[in-house]
Design an enzyme around this catalytic site. Structure first.
Site, mmCIF file in Angstrom:
data_model
loop_
_atom_site.group_PDB
_atom_site.id
_atom_site.type_symbol
_atom_site.label_atom_id
_atom_site.label_comp_id
_atom_site.label_asym_id
_atom_site.label_seq_id
_atom_site.Cartn_x
_atom_site.Cartn_y
_atom_site.Cartn_z
ATOM 1 N N MET B 1 0.786 -1.225 0.000
ATOM 2 C CA MET B 1 0.000 0.000 0.000
ATOM 3 C C MET B 1 0.817 1.274 0.000
ATOM 4 S SD MET B 1 -2.706 -1.672 1.993
ATOM 5 C CE MET B 1 -1.248 -1.936 2.951
ATOM 6 N N PRO B 2 2.122 1.200 -0.174
ATOM 7 C CA PRO B 2 2.841 2.482 -0.036
ATOM 8 C C PRO B 2 2.507 3.444 -1.177
ATOM 9 C CG PRO B 2 4.381 0.645 -0.363
ATOM 10 C CD PRO B 2 3.002 0.084 -0.482
ATOM 11 N N LEU B 3 2.702 4.701 -0.873
ATOM 12 C CA LEU B 3 2.528 5.767 -1.854
ATOM 13 C C LEU B 3 3.821 6.576 -1.882
ATOM 14 C CD1 LEU B 3 0.543 7.481 -3.636
ATOM 15 C CD2 LEU B 3 0.044 8.743 -1.553
ATOM 16 N N ILE B 41 1.940 2.695 -5.221
ATOM 17 C CA ILE B 41 1.553 3.772 -6.133
ATOM 18 C C ILE B 41 2.673 4.814 -6.172
ATOM 19 C CG2 ILE B 41 -0.169 5.596 -6.560
ATOM 20 C CD1 ILE B 41 -1.470 2.869 -6.583
#
Lengths: 65, 65, 65, 65, 65, 65
Positions: B1-3, B41
């Site tokens: 889930m990192p951005l 992302i």
């Protein structure tokens, strides 16, 4: 090390106005918080009036009234 | 889930360079932090040199010197 | 002058992992884009799993399944 | 006082769609969280598909497949 | 692929309210813009009232009046 | 309608310093760009020194030297 990000609509935002804004906010952080100007970063994002909403309306529509 | 969000000046930032940056930072997060690449992302914002300040000056002005 | 912002959930994100992430992404920008490490800024925001949504669900809820 | 920032690819994002998005997210915050619409700010950033990565690939490349 | 970031003051912002906000804004983007919920990301940042200014005053000070 | 976001390390950042920063940057935008203070928003994010990198090192590590 401070970072400042402005989001502004582009009308009237000349290179000269940006220059002033960068200089003055850097100075403000040095004067009020003792931040080192050498590592103060300023980023200006220009946001079109169609892409900016306030009170449920785009700024484009608000200005028509 | 990192951005991951990059803010970069646009000169030399070809589609190919962006492709490399996206691939490699996604790989870095998988390798070092075990993050799932499928939900990583990356967003690249291009900031003009007039809109970027450091040490109280725009990057445009710094480069003139 | 690049700026990198990571948004990551905090579990397992030790000071050491952060140190590695800062070093490696700075190196990536120098190697791939020729960016000067001295003016590369990295900011890591830690986002709790309740505050992160994907596919209409919080990460907290997704992990329960 | 809430602030909402959308990052969206620009295709199909007409002035009318932006208008709807601004109105409806402002209404959502009023209805669900009791936030005052008068001080709700919405900013829409349009991100080109070359500048957006997911799963280690740009959206441009993903769509080619 | 949309990304939504809310900045909200933390009072009354329960896990349940966050859950609702994530679900409803994801649904709004699917309904109005045809965005795929599976790749819609929502991030909620909680900002203390001392750290939020409007009309030249912190929200903390405005609420005292 | 301007929006200003500061990212600052938390040491010495008292409620009073934040109050001053909010007032003065709002005033700067009014004076230099003619922006209406009533719709000027300021958000201050506090970033821990472990989470801030410059020149490939965390600020925590740089300060040790």
């Amino acid at each position: 090390m401070p970072l400042v990000n402005f989001k502004l609509t582009p009308e009237g935002l000349t290179a000269d106005k940006k220059r002033t804004l960068i200089a003055k906010v850097t100075d403000l952080l040095a004067t009020e918080l003792g931040k080192n100007p050498d590592t103060t970063i300023v980023i200006i994002d220009e946001v079109e009036t169609d892409n900016w909403g306030i009170a449920g309306q785009s700024v484009t529509d608000r200005r028509k009234k």
